[in-house]
Write a protein that holds these residues in place. Structure first.
Motif, PDB file in Angstrom:
ATOM      1  N   VAL A  53      15.177  -2.737 -18.802  1.00 47.92           N
ATOM      2  CA  VAL A  53      16.272  -2.185 -19.591  1.00 47.92           C
ATOM      3  C   VAL A  53      15.756  -1.509 -20.864  1.00 47.92           C
ATOM      4  N   ASN A  54      14.696  -2.055 -21.453  1.00 46.29           N
ATOM      5  CA  ASN A  54      14.170  -1.498 -22.705  1.00 46.29           C
ATOM      6  C   ASN A  54      13.284  -0.267 -22.486  1.00 46.29           C
ATOM      7  N   GLY A  55      13.156   0.184 -21.243  1.00 47.59           N
ATOM      8  CA  GLY A  55      12.357   1.372 -20.949  1.00 47.59           C
ATOM      9  C   GLY A  55      10.931   1.069 -20.531  1.00 47.59           C
ATOM     10  N   SER A  56      10.500  -0.156 -20.712  1.00 45.51           N
ATOM     11  CA  SER A  56       9.162  -0.542 -20.255  1.00 45.51           C
ATOM     12  C   SER A  56       9.133  -0.514 -18.738  1.00 45.51           C
ATOM     13  N   ARG A  57       7.950  -0.299 -18.195  1.00 47.29           N
ATOM     14  CA  ARG A  57       7.852  -0.297 -16.742  1.00 47.29           C
ATOM     15  C   ARG A  57       6.500  -0.825 -16.291  1.00 47.29           C
ATOM     16  N   ILE A  58       6.504  -1.308 -15.088  1.00 47.43           N
ATOM     17  CA  ILE A  58       5.284  -1.771 -14.435  1.00 47.43           C
ATOM     18  C   ILE A  58       5.076  -0.880 -13.224  1.00 47.43           C
ATOM     19  N   LEU A  59       3.886  -0.306 -13.137  1.00 49.58           N
ATOM     20  CA  LEU A  59       3.540   0.543 -11.998  1.00 49.58           C
ATOM     21  C   LEU A  59       2.444  -0.142 -11.193  1.00 49.58           C
ATOM     22  N   ALA A  60       2.595  -0.168  -9.900  1.00 48.29           N
ATOM     23  CA  ALA A  60       1.530  -0.632  -9.011  1.00 48.29           C
ATOM     24  C   ALA A  60       0.907   0.617  -8.405  1.00 48.29           C
ATOM     25  N   LEU A  61      -0.364   0.826  -8.694  1.00 46.50           N
ATOM     26  CA  LEU A  61      -1.037   2.043  -8.257  1.00 46.50           C
ATOM     27  C   LEU A  61      -2.173   1.711  -7.301  1.00 46.50           C
ATOM     28  N   PRO A  62      -2.507   2.649  -6.428  1.00 45.03           N
ATOM     29  CA  PRO A  62      -3.628   2.421  -5.515  1.00 45.03           C
ATOM     30  C   PRO A  62      -4.949   2.434  -6.278  1.00 45.03           C
ATOM     31  N   GLY A  63      -5.928   1.762  -5.744  1.00 46.36           N
ATOM     32  CA  GLY A  63      -7.229   1.691  -6.393  1.00 46.36           C
ATOM     33  C   GLY A  63      -8.113   2.867  -6.048  1.00 46.36           C
TER      34      GLY A  63
END
Length: 145
Positions: free
Chosen positions: A6-16
């Motif tokens: 909600v606060n705009g923070s995000r978690i991204l899971a990216l390929p290695g």
């Protein structure tokens, strides 16, 4: 995969893969799991991303031999890194019976790397790291006297 709060923070899971992570800008935190197995190119691609945000890099891993970025940073003595070592014997959730079984199955070399967090030479190496290191010297002797 992305998880946005909600606060705009995000978690991204990216390929290695260094080729597919380029372009992300100014992350506050990057976590590389099993960093000893990550290609050195991946780590080199991450560093510029962190430069803009002065972001933090956390590298978690079991060892993967005496090679690569993770090994070099672990043994560098660089004070900018905090190192935590937690072998399986210090984890109360892993039974002594399980570890004994793994030692029998994996053998002492692979077991020590996976469960005791030892940086060991590859089993298929023709020469150990200590033998290779011993041939290098700062002392240069004349070719003929």
């Amino acid at each position: 995969m992305t998880l946005e709060f909600v606060n705009g923070s995000r978690i991204l899971a990216l390929p290695g893969d260094a080729k597919t992570i380029r372009g992300l800008s100014a992350p506050a935190l990057v976590i590389v799991d099993e960093a000893a197995f990550a290609n050195d190119d991946l780590i080199q691609a991450l560093r510029p991303m962190l430069a803009v945000s002065n972001g933090q890099l956390i590298a978690l891993s079991t060892p993967n031999g005496k090679r690569g970025w993770f090994y070099e940073q672990w043994h560098s003595g660089d004070d900018s890194w905090r190192r935590f070592r937690v072998p399986a014997t210090d984890c109360p959730r892993i039974s002594k019976e399980f570890l004994a079984e793994q030692l029998r199955e994996l053998g002492p070399t692979r077991y020590s790397q996976e469960y005791e967090l030892a940086f060991v030479d590859s089993e298929d190496s023709a020469f150990s790291t200590s033998i290779i290191d011993s041939i290098f010297t700062n002392e240069v002797r004349p070719l003929w006297t």
